[in-house]
Design a protein around this motif. Structure first.
Motif, mmCIF file in Angstrom:
data_model
loop_
_atom_site.group_PDB
_atom_site.id
_atom_site.type_symbol
_atom_site.label_atom_id
_atom_site.label_comp_id
_atom_site.label_asym_id
_atom_site.label_seq_id
_atom_site.Cartn_x
_atom_site.Cartn_y
_atom_site.Cartn_z
ATOM 1 N N HIS A 503 0.819 -1.230 0.000
ATOM 2 C CA HIS A 503 0.000 0.000 0.000
ATOM 3 C C HIS A 503 0.847 1.274 0.000
ATOM 4 C CE1 HIS A 503 0.756 1.091 4.254
ATOM 5 N NE2 HIS A 503 0.936 -0.227 4.405
ATOM 6 N N ASP A 504 2.143 1.199 0.355
ATOM 7 C CA ASP A 504 2.964 2.412 0.441
ATOM 8 C C ASP A 504 3.744 2.707 -0.832
ATOM 9 O OD1 ASP A 504 4.667 0.273 0.622
ATOM 10 O OD2 ASP A 504 5.791 1.021 2.353
ATOM 11 N N ALA A 507 4.497 6.660 -2.897
ATOM 12 C CA ALA A 507 4.042 7.493 -1.779
ATOM 13 C C ALA A 507 4.165 8.982 -2.080
ATOM 14 C CB ALA A 507 4.833 7.139 -0.517
ATOM 15 N N SER A 526 -5.695 1.680 -7.049
ATOM 16 C CA SER A 526 -6.753 1.712 -6.025
ATOM 17 C C SER A 526 -6.328 0.972 -4.763
ATOM 18 C CB SER A 526 -8.044 1.089 -6.583
ATOM 19 O OG SER A 526 -8.536 1.840 -7.674
ATOM 20 N N CYS A 527 -5.294 0.131 -4.873
ATOM 21 C CA CYS A 527 -4.800 -0.609 -3.710
ATOM 22 C C CYS A 527 -3.740 0.164 -2.931
ATOM 23 C CB CYS A 527 -4.217 -1.952 -4.151
ATOM 24 S SG CYS A 527 -5.399 -3.060 -4.927
ATOM 25 N N LEU A 528 -3.322 1.333 -3.458
ATOM 26 C CA LEU A 528 -2.252 2.107 -2.837
ATOM 27 C C LEU A 528 -2.832 3.252 -2.010
ATOM 28 C CD1 LEU A 528 0.175 2.358 -5.902
ATOM 29 C CD2 LEU A 528 -0.102 0.485 -4.258
ATOM 30 N N ASP A 529 -1.989 3.793 -1.110
ATOM 31 C CA ASP A 529 -2.435 4.927 -0.291
ATOM 32 C C ASP A 529 -2.423 6.228 -1.095
ATOM 33 O OD1 ASP A 529 -2.760 3.265 1.861
ATOM 34 O OD2 ASP A 529 -0.780 3.691 2.728
ATOM 35 N N ASN A 531 -0.948 9.105 -0.729
ATOM 36 C CA ASN A 531 -1.316 10.221 0.134
ATOM 37 C C ASN A 531 -0.909 11.585 -0.433
ATOM 38 O OD1 ASN A 531 -2.517 8.644 2.178
ATOM 39 N ND2 ASN A 531 -0.506 8.158 3.039
ATOM 40 N N HIS A 553 -9.599 7.418 -4.028
ATOM 41 C CA HIS A 553 -8.647 8.523 -3.895
ATOM 42 C C HIS A 553 -9.254 9.906 -4.162
ATOM 43 C CE1 HIS A 553 -5.397 5.696 -3.448
ATOM 44 N NE2 HIS A 553 -5.680 5.119 -4.598
ATOM 45 N N LYS A 556 -8.587 13.099 -2.025
ATOM 46 C CA LYS A 556 -7.271 13.747 -2.017
ATOM 47 C C LYS A 556 -7.112 14.677 -3.210
ATOM 48 C CE LYS A 556 -5.257 9.355 -0.459
ATOM 49 N NZ LYS A 556 -6.182 8.413 -1.100
#
Length: 696
Positions: A503-504, A507, A526-529, A531, A553, A556
């Motif tokens: 998930h990171d 980044a 869609s499986c990642l954060d 951020n 997402h 964000k």
């Protein structure tokens, strides 16, 4: 302190604000250079204080530009009440006839020395006042603007006849500037210039429209004429045929050839780079001869760095190809000056290499293989955005370049136009193996991948092959921890098992721009954060995987470009923090897109893009009327701007009256207090209007 300055010094300072350049006043382009009003009106200087008004008023009236009947009538009223203002007018540009007000203006302006007149006269535009007044002045310079459209009406004919008659009585007229001549004046005005008693210089631009070279031969009978200056632009291939016809005419008329001089002008940003370099006065001079070798090397190192460096702002510039050609020429020249220059220049040349065609890949790859140290210099790789990605050289040497550039941080496409009928891809194509190589060798350094197309190794360039689709591991994305910008095609099918994805990954990704992809790419994202994600551009029709991506997402994303032809895309529901929403549509989006059950407090700008259109003429008026009459922006309380990329504001009084864009802008402002802007972000500023007479 400012109040202690003398009026003369204040006038010199304000002159820079109020000055109208000579080349702008004499511009004979089809679209007037004054058609786009400044966001800072010159007259605003007069409102600062009474002292500034006293100093600036004569400066303001030195050059007068009239572009509408209302402006002409307003100026006439001003000059009627303040006669001293008329004596300040030195240059007068009239872009129409404007009735009897023009006569009164000219009569009140006895000191006019530079006069610019437009022949783009329509039947509704009266030139009676202008014709009556022309004989009362005696300008030293005349500029005649013409129209691409061949016009024929009584007002135009009267104006042309009056001008021809004035040539013989204007004893001060030394110079005349003509626009690219059309049938509006080519058959009458040019030959009549031979009757001008004091005319010395005739200036004509050699443009795409061309001139009738034979008509120039009549000017050889003029007793005062000293030169015919014909201006052409460096590198303008459209003028070559006109130049050939002119040369043929001059060979038949030696007297004409003695008068004609063709002046080459540079245009665009490169014009400042074309300078005359004086010959050295002392050939034995050695720069910094008395300095130590260390100091000389430091100075030359800095100079070479400035001369060979690449500006990343060029990547989006329309004249990027010219800039790069000049830079590559400079780099080549510096490299052969001496061994010292070559040694100092190599790190800078290889830090940002520019590959303009497929054939440049082979020597670049071989140079990296011969000298491995060069690969350590490479920080970015720029390439032309029109590459033949399936060529032998391309497929063979791109992997060898990627294997030897561990410090590369940017791969960036630059604008290039080779004029091919069958245009190559504007993206640099990577096989998935190439992409994995890049991630393994330079992954932690890569911050920007701009215009790359990744395809499956077993398929064709865009993943359209005859073999069955193979699922690839997305692990390479995990090696791009510092990637901030990704603009790509991703025609690779990925295995989206949760055990293969962390998930990171990605980044630091801030901007994502996708022109085409396999749906599994958005399933991976869609499986990642993600951020840091703030900007997303999706240039194809929304699928279920894209909706899933926005659902995960969307909170964000602050700037979103998405297909707006679907009325079931709940953008506002998915992305509550949007500040800018861009919609890719064919005509106008479904107004339902802007409806929301909850107010969207952050959206300040909406952009409507028509990628299939280049001009506003393709816009369906009825579709636009339906959109502007039914759209409801009540859910967007912070919205201040609606930008339509193909919007084109009218450039003259005639077009203003018929422009749907002006009407739509007015309706939008009245109903929602929102500005309608064009592709350059310019909103419509209403012109001074002629007061309507009351009926009765």
């Amino acid at each position: 302190m400012a109040e202690n300055l003398p009026n003369e010094l204040i006038g010199e300072i304000l002159q820079y604000v109020l000055h109208v350049p000579e080349e702008k006043f004499q511009d004979v382009s089809e679209v007037s250079p004054f058609s786009c009003p400044s966001h800072f009106p010159s007259a605003a200087v007069l409102a600062v204080c009474k002292r500034w008004m006293i100093v600036a008023t004569p400066l303001l009236y030195q050059v007068v530009i009239i572009r509408s009947k209302a402006q002409a009538q307003a100026l006439e009223r001003t000059l009627r009440g303040q006669k001293e203002f008329g004596t300040c007018i030195k240059k007068l540009r009239l872009e129409g006839g404007y009735g009897d007000a023009t006569r009164k203006i000219i009569l009140a302006s006895p000191n006019v020395s530079n006069l610019c007149i437009s022949l783009a006269i329509r039947s509704s535009d009266s030139t009676k006042g202008l014709c009556k007044a022309l004989a009362t002045i005696n300008p030293s310079c005349l500029v005649i603007c013409d129209s691409q459209k061949a016009l024929s009406n009584a007002s135009l004919s009267s104006l042309v006849s009056t001008l021809i008659g004035c040539f013989a009585i204007w004893t001060n007229m030394l110079r005349i500037h003509l626009s690219p001549v059309t049938s509006n004046c080519s058959e009458s005005i040019i030959p009549s210039l031979a009757n001008a008693t004091s005319l010395q210089i005739v200036t004509i631009p050699l443009s795409f429209l061309g001139i009738n070279p034979e008509s120039l031969s009549s000017l050889t009978t003029s007793k005062s004429l000293k030169a015919i200056q014909i201006f052409s632009h460096l590198g303008n291939k459209s003028e070559e045929e006109d130049s050939d016809r002119l040369n043929d005419t001059m060979r038949r008329h030696p007297d004409l050839a003695a008068l004609v001089s063709i002046v080459k002008r540079a245009h665009g940003p490169l014009s400042d780079a074309i300078i005359n370099i004086a010959a050295p006065t002392d050939p034995s001079f050695f720069p910094m001869a008395h300095a130590s070798p260390e100091v000389r090397e430091l100075v030359w190192n800095r100079i070479i760095q400035l001369a060979t460096d690449f500006d990343f702002c060029w990547c989006r510039s329309s004249d990027c190809e010219e800039q790069i050609a000049l830079l590559n020429s400079t780099r080549s020249s510096i490299s052969v000056v001496s061994k010292t220059f070559q040694r100092l220049a190599l790190p800078y040349i290889y830090s940002h290499p520019i590959l303009m065609e497929n054939s440049s890949m082979k020597p670049f790859a071989l140079a990296l293989e011969r000298n491995p140290l060069l690969g350590g210099y490479v920080q970015s790789i720029m390439y032309a955005t029109q590459f033949w990605s399936d060529s032998y050289e391309y497929r063979q040497y791109l992997p060898r370049i990627l294997q030897r550039t561990p410090r590369v941080s940017r791969i960036c496409g630059v604008h290039s136009d080779f004029g091919y009928i069958w245009a190559p891809s504007e993206f640099l194509s990577f096989s998935w193996a190439d992409f994995e190589t890049l991630a393994k060798i330079a992954g932690r350094n890569v911050i920007s991948l701009d215009k790359i197309a990744v395809y499956d190794d077993s398929d064709d360039v865009y993943g359209v092959g005859d073999v069955d689709e193979q699922l690839q591991s997305p692990a390479a994305f995990g090696l791009l921890g510092n990637l901030r910008l990704l603009e790509c095609d991703m025609a690779v099918a990925f295995n989206v098992e949760a055990s293969l994805i962390s998930h990171d990954w990605l980044a630091n990704l801030e901007s994502l721009n996708v022109s085409y992809c396999n749906p599994s790419f958005f399933d991976v994202l869609s499986c990642l954060d993600l951020n840091s994600l703030r900007e997303v551009v999706i240039k194809f029709e929304c699928s279920q995987s894209i909706r899933g991506f926005l659902r995960v997402h969307g909170n964000k994303i602050q700037a979103l470009y998405v297909d707006g032809n679907s009325n079931d895309l709940s953008v506002l529901a998915f992305c509550p923090r949007l500040t800018t929403l861009s919609l890719r549509v064919y005509q106008f989006p479904d107004p339902k897109i802007f409806l929301s059950n909850h107010p969207q407090p952050f959206i300040t700008k909406i952009v409507i893009a028509h990628p299939d259109f280049t001009t506003s003429s393709s816009i369906n008026t009825s579709s636009g009327n339906a959109f502007f009459s039914s759209v409801d922006f009540s859910a967007l309380p912070a919205l201040r701007e609606l930008q339509i990329i193909v919007c084109q504001w009218p450039c003259n009084e005639y077009d203003i009256e018929r422009s749907v864009w002006v009407q739509w802008s007015s309706d939008l402002a009245k109903k929602w207090k929102i500005r309608l802007t064009d592709g350059e972000g310019r909103h419509w500023r209403p012109r001074l209007a002629t007061p309507k007479r009351s009926k009765g």
